[in-house]
Scaffold this motif. Structure first.
Motif, PDB file in Angstrom:
ATOM      1  N   ARG A  45       2.077   1.516  -3.501  1.00  0.00           N
ATOM      2  CA  ARG A  45       1.391   2.240  -4.444  1.00  0.00           C
ATOM      3  C   ARG A  45       0.886   4.208  -4.501  1.00  0.00           C
ATOM      4  O   ARG A  45       1.162   4.572  -4.827  1.00  0.00           O
ATOM      5  CB  ARG A  45       0.040   1.592  -4.068  1.00  0.00           C
ATOM      6  N   ALA A  46       0.654   4.158  -2.853  1.00  0.00           N
ATOM      7  CA  ALA A  46       0.604   5.276  -1.832  1.00  0.00           C
ATOM      8  C   ALA A  46       1.607   6.624  -2.702  1.00  0.00           C
ATOM      9  O   ALA A  46       1.518   7.685  -2.789  1.00  0.00           O
ATOM     10  CB  ALA A  46       0.680   5.747  -0.674  1.00  0.00           C
ATOM     11  N   LYS A  47       3.024   6.036  -2.872  1.00  0.00           N
ATOM     12  CA  LYS A  47       3.888   6.325  -3.133  1.00  0.00           C
ATOM     13  C   LYS A  47       3.984   7.177  -4.733  1.00  0.00           C
ATOM     14  O   LYS A  47       4.846   7.947  -5.712  1.00  0.00           O
ATOM     15  CB  LYS A  47       5.526   5.742  -3.265  1.00  0.00           C
ATOM     16  N   GLY A  48       2.888   6.505  -5.486  1.00  0.00           N
ATOM     17  CA  GLY A  48       3.044   7.075  -6.775  1.00  0.00           C
ATOM     18  C   GLY A  48       3.690   5.814  -7.822  1.00  0.00           C
ATOM     19  O   GLY A  48       3.608   6.398  -8.889  1.00  0.00           O
ATOM     20  N   VAL A  49       4.242   4.255  -6.987  1.00  0.00           N
ATOM     21  CA  VAL A  49       4.871   3.743  -7.668  1.00  0.00           C
ATOM     22  C   VAL A  49       3.634   3.274  -8.829  1.00  0.00           C
ATOM     23  O   VAL A  49       3.254   2.395  -8.336  1.00  0.00           O
ATOM     24  CB  VAL A  49       5.336   2.388  -7.201  1.00  0.00           C
ATOM     25  N   LYS A  50       4.505   2.647  -9.896  1.00  0.00           N
ATOM     26  CA  LYS A  50       3.107   2.120 -10.867  1.00  0.00           C
ATOM     27  C   LYS A  50       2.933   0.783 -10.978  1.00  0.00           C
ATOM     28  O   LYS A  50       4.280  -0.120  -9.930  1.00  0.00           O
ATOM     29  CB  LYS A  50       3.903   2.371 -12.194  1.00  0.00           C
ATOM     30  N   ARG A  57       0.451  -1.192   0.001  1.00  0.00           N
ATOM     31  CA  ARG A  57       0.011  -0.413  -0.076  1.00  0.00           C
ATOM     32  C   ARG A  57       0.849   1.647   0.009  1.00  0.00           C
ATOM     33  O   ARG A  57       0.175   2.407  -0.393  1.00  0.00           O
ATOM     34  CB  ARG A  57      -0.535   0.100   1.431  1.00  0.00           C
ATOM     35  N   THR A  58       1.770   1.321   0.916  1.00  0.00           N
ATOM     36  CA  THR A  58       2.789   2.454   0.835  1.00  0.00           C
ATOM     37  C   THR A  58       3.612   2.922  -0.459  1.00  0.00           C
ATOM     38  O   THR A  58       3.231   3.447  -0.790  1.00  0.00           O
ATOM     39  CB  THR A  58       4.050   1.930   1.851  1.00  0.00           C
ATOM     40  N   ARG A 109      -0.541  10.783  -7.024  1.00  0.00           N
ATOM     41  CA  ARG A 109       0.354  10.215  -5.344  1.00  0.00           C
ATOM     42  C   ARG A 109       1.456  10.892  -5.264  1.00  0.00           C
ATOM     43  O   ARG A 109       1.920  10.013  -6.174  1.00  0.00           O
ATOM     44  CB  ARG A 109      -0.178   8.639  -5.540  1.00  0.00           C
ATOM     45  N   ALA A 119      -1.359   7.448 -10.747  1.00  0.00           N
ATOM     46  CA  ALA A 119       0.302   7.111 -10.548  1.00  0.00           C
ATOM     47  C   ALA A 119       0.597   8.452  -9.622  1.00  0.00           C
ATOM     48  O   ALA A 119       2.462   8.634  -9.131  1.00  0.00           O
ATOM     49  CB  ALA A 119       1.173   6.197 -11.239  1.00  0.00           C
TER      50      ALA A 119
END
Lengths: 357, 335
Positions: free
Chosen positions: A260-265, A257-258, B90, B87
Motif C-alpha cells: 500500500r505504501a508503494k502506491g499499489v491500488k 502495508r509495504t 504514496r 495511491a
C-alpha cells in the motif's frame, strides 16, 4: 550444511540401491511388462540422483515413492481381503463342490496365496485388473467407464468449489464483521455441518420431485447440476472458511502495508499481493479434496444413482467382488497419490520458500 | 519569508476505534518539515510516533482514522485526497521504510518483481527502462550482484540486504520525503551503522527530506536537523539536536537521555524511566507524563502544559519550565 550433506548422501545410497534392484529385475524377471516397469524405475532412480534441477530430482523421487506406496496398498488390500472369512463365492446356499472347484480354478483361488498375489501383480502391470467374480466383466473396463462419469461430476464440483470458495472467502475477509461476512459464514457453517447424504436427498426432493426444475439423473439424460451442487457444497464451504482465515492473516502482514505504501491500488494489493499468499494453505487442502471428489463421493452418487465409480465400489463390497474391490482401491490410491504430488508441485510454484531438499 | 515547508502537519489527531473504545494514539501534534531536512521523532513504544507517520501516508489499519487536523504537502491537504490520488501520492511523493525488513517484503514475489512494481506504478517507462532503473537502484543502495538479487526471493537475502532493498524500493521514484520508521531496530549493530550511513549518503545525493522515527535517541543524534520528542501522542519537546541533548527541558526527555548507555562512564548504572506508558484509552486530564515524573506539581495533574518557547531553537511542553521562568523573573526583579 553438514546435516544436509549427510542427508544427501543417504538419499544417493538409497537411490543407488533402487537402481541395483531395478537392474537385477530387468535381467532376471521373465515378463515383458516387468521389464518395462524396471526400466521406468531405473530411469527414475537415475533422475533422482543425477538431475541438476531440484524440482526434477524431487519429482523422480516422489514417483518412485508413489510406486512403492501403490505396491504396499495393493499388498495390504490383497491380504486383508484374503484374511476375511469366507470367499467370493460363499453364499447362503453354497454351490456344489464341483462348481466351486471350477470357479476356484478359473480365478486361481486354488493356488497358494503367494502365487495368487504374484499373478495379480503381473496382471496389474499389464493394466489388467482381472475379471469380476460377480458379472464376469473386465474390471478395468468397468472402472474406466464409471470413472468417466465420476470424473466429469467431480471435475465440475472441484472447480466450482475452488472458484466459489476463494471468491466467497475473500469477500468474507474483506467485509469482516459486516453483513456479507455473517451471511457467508452462517451458510458455510451449515453446509459443512449437514452431512452430504442429507443435503443430496434434500436437493433431490425439493428440486427434482417438488419443483420439477431438474430431471432425475439417468445415463440417457444426465443432469449434472444437482449432483455437482451436492458434491461441492461441503468442500466449497471449507475452502471459503480456509480462505477467509488465511486472507485475514495475510492482510495483517507487514508486506501488505509495504505494498500500500508503494502506491499499489487496493484491488491489486488484494488480488496480487494478498491472494497469492493466502492461497498457500488452501492448496494443501485442494489436492486431496480433488482426488476425493473425482473418485466420487459414494453417498452422493448412490443418492443420485449416477453409476459412477463410487457406486461401483459400494456394489463391489456388498457383492464380495474381490477383484472389483482390489481394482477400485488401487485405482483410488493411484489417483490420490497423483493428486497429492500435483498439489505439492503447485505449492512449490506458489511459495518459493518451499525447499524440496 | 522562507520557502514553504514541504510537509506541514497541523494539530493531527489519530484514533483507533476498537471494541474496548477509542484509543487516542496521536493527540494534536504539529510540525513542519523543510525540503531536504532531517526530522527525528523520538519516543517509547506507544508514543504515537509510528501512527503519526502512517497517518501522513494514510496506511493506518481499518480501525484507525485521522479525527482532526490537517496534513499539508506543498500546501495541499492530503486528507482531502480520494483513493486514486492517494495511491498516486504514496511512493512517488512520500515513501516509507519499515522497522522489520524480514517481514516487509512479500515472500512470494522476487525482489525484482517488487522493485519493478514500485517503479512501474509511478512512471510510464517501458520494460527495459524499468529493469535498468531497478538495477541502478540496487547498485545505489550497495547491494552486491544486483542482477542476481533481482531474481531472488526475499528469504534468500539477509536482513541488512532486505533493508537495502526496501530503501531502494522507497527511493526508486525519487520522493520528496522519506519516512524511516525505526529502520535499524531489527538489525544488528554493525548493520545498523551501515544502514544509517547509507541513508545519510543517499540524502546528500538525492536531496529528499527524511522523517526519522526511532526510540533510540543515540541512533539519530548526529543525523537530524530537528528532533521532536513524543509522549502519549503529544509533543513534549522539540528543538535542534544539540538543544535536545545538552539542554533538555522536559522531564521525559531527560529520562530518555539518562537511559542511553554510554561507553565513557564505565560503572554508571543505567537509569530507566520508572512506571509504565499511559493508557491511551483513558488519557489523564493533565500532563500525560505526570504520573511518572519526579518533579510533578499539582498543576501537572490538572492541566496540560502548552508548548512554551525556551529559546530560539527550543520548545518544550512542561510546567517546570514555567516555574523556572517565573522564578528567574522573580529573582531578576528581586536582585
Amino acid at each position: 550444511m553438514t546435516e544436509s550433506d549427510a542427508k544427501k548422501r543417504k538419499m544417493i545410497v538409497l537411490m543407488l540401491l533402487a537402481l541395483v534392484l531395478a537392474v537385477m529385475g530387468w535381467i532376471f524377471l521373465p515378463i515383458k511388462s516387468e521389464k518395462i516397469l524396471c526400466t521406468v524405475v531405473l530411469a527414475l532412480s537415475c533422475g533422482a540422483v543425477f538431475f541438476s534441477n531440484d524440482t526434477g530430482r524431487y519429482v523422480c523421487k516422489r514417483i518412485l515413492l508413489a510406486l512403492l506406496t501403490i505396491l504396499i496398498i495393493a499388498a495390504i488390500t490383497f491380504f486383508a481381503m484374503n484374511a476375511i472369512p469366507g470367499g467370493p463365492f460363499s453364499k447362503e446356499k453354497a454351490p456344489s463342490a464341483a462348481v466351486q472347484a471350477v470357479l476356484e480354478e478359473r480365478f486361481h483361488l486354488n493356488e497358494p496365496i503367494g502365487t495368487q498375489f504374484r499373478l495379480y501383480l503381473e496382471g496389474l502391470m499389464q493394466g489388467n485388473f482381472g475379471v469380476s467374480t460377480k458379472t464376469g466383466r473386465e474390471i478395468a473396463t468397468t472402472i474406466f467407464s464409471s470413472f468417466a462419469i465420476s470424473a466429469k461430476l467431480g471435475g465440475y464440483a472441484a472447480l466450482c468449489a475452488v472458484i466459489l470458495g476463494l471468491i466467497l472467502g475473500s469477500i468474507a475477509a474483506l467485509n469482516r464483521g459486516k453483513l456479507a461476512d455473517r451471511i457467508i459464514i452462517f451458510f458455510t457453517t451449515l453446509f459443512v455441518a449437514v452431512p452430504s447424504f442429507i443435503m443430496a436427498t434434500l436437493l433431490l426432493l425439493v428440486f427434482c420431485l417438488q419443483l420439477n426444475w431438474f430431471p432425475i439423473f439417468s445415463t440417457d439424460n444426465p443432469s449434472y447440476v444437482l449432483p455437482v451442487i451436492a458434491l461441492m457444497l461441503s468442500p466449497m464451504s471449507y475452502i471459503t472458511r480456509l480462505t477467509k482465515t488465511s486472507m485475514l492473516d495475510v492482510l495483517g502482514q507487514d508486506y501488505i502495508r509495504t505494498a500500500r505504501a508503494k502506491g499499489v491500488k487496493q484491488w491489486k494489493v488484494i488480488f496480487k499481493h494478498a491472494l497469492k499468499n493466502a492461497l498457500i494453505p488452501v492448496i494443501t487442502y485442494v489436492g486431496p479434496m480433488t482426488a476425493y471428489i473425482l473418485t466420487g463421493s459414494m453417498v452422493v452418487e448412490s443418492v443420485f444413482t449416477t453409476g459412477g465409480l463410487g457406486t461401483k465400489f459400494v456394489q463391489g463390497i456388498s457383492n464380495r467382488d474381490y477383484p472389483m474391490i482390489m481394482g477400485t482401491t488401487i485405482f483410488l490410491a493411484t489417483l490420490m497419490v497423483t493428486m497429492t504430488l500435483i498439489s505439492d508441485l503447485v505449492y512449490k510454484a506458489v511459495d518459493p520458500r518451499i525447499d524440496f531438499n | 519569508m522562507s520557502e514553504m515547508p514541504i510537509l506541514q502537519v497541523k494539530n493531527l489527531h489519530t484514533s483507533f476505534f476498537t471494541d474496548a473504545g477509542e484509543v487516542r494514539a496521536v493527540n494534536g501534534i504539529s510540525y513542519n518539515l523543510d525540503r531536504g531536512k532531517v526530522l527525528g521523532i523520538v519516543g517509547e513504544s506507544g508514543s504515537g510516533k509510528s501512527v503519526s507517520a502512517y497517518s501522513v501516508m494514510q496506511i493506518l489499519t481499518d480501525t484507525g482514522r485521522v479525527t482532526e487536523g490537517e496534513i499539508l504537502f506543498n500546501g495541499d491537504n492530503i486528507l482531502k485526497y480520494d483513493d486514486k490520488q492517494m495511491a498516486a501520492f504514496r511512493g512517488s511523493k512520500i515513501s516509507i521504510i519499515f522497522q522489520d525488513p524480514m517481514t516487509s517484503l512479500n515472500p512470494v514475489f522476487t525482489i525484482g518483481n517488487q522493485l519493478r512494481e514500485a517503479i512501474r506504478i509511478h512512471t510510464d517507462r517501458n520494460k527495459e527502462e524499468i529493469q535498468a532503473r531497478a538495477l541502478e537502484m540496487l547498485q545505489l543502495v550497495g547491494v552486491n550482484e544486483p542482477e542476481k538479487r533481482l531474481k531472488q526471493y526475499p528469504h534468500e537475502l539477509s536482513g541488512g540486504m532486505r533493508q537495502r532493498v526496501m530503501i531502494a524500493m522507497a527511493l526508486a521514484c525519487e520522493p520528496d520525503i522519506l519516512i524511516a520508521d525505526e529502520p535499524t531496530t531489527a538489525l544488528d549493530v554493525t548493520i545498523q551503522a551501515q544502514i544509517l550511513e547509507l541513508m545519510q549518503d543517499l540524502q546528500k545525493k538525492m536531496g529528499m527530506a527524511i522523517i526519522m522515527i526511532t526510540h533510540d535517541l543515540g541512533v539519530i543524534a548526529d543525523m537530524c536537523d530537528e528532533i521532536i520528542v513524543m509522549y502519549a501522542g503529544k509533543v513534549c519537546e522539540r528543538g535542534t539536536a544539540d538543544e535536545i541533548f545538552y539542554n533538555p527541558r522536559h522531564e521525559y526527555t531527560k529520562g530518555l537521555i539518562r537511559s542511553i548507555p554510554r561507553l565513557s562512564e564505565k560503572h554508571e548504572k543505567l537509569v530507566p524511566i520508572a512506571g509504565t506508558p499511559v493508557d491511551l484509552l483513558n488519557l489523564p486530564k493533565g500532563c500525560a507524563f505526570a504520573s511518572r515524573c519526579d518533579r510533578a506539581m499539582k498543576i501537572c495533574l490538572r492541566e496540560h502544559p502548552e508548548e512554551i518557547r525556551v529559546n530560539e531553537n527550543h520548545i518544550a511542553a512542561c510546567w517546570a519550565n514555567v516555574l523556572q521562568m517565573y522564578e528567574e523573573e522573580q529573582g531578576g526583579t528581586n536582585a
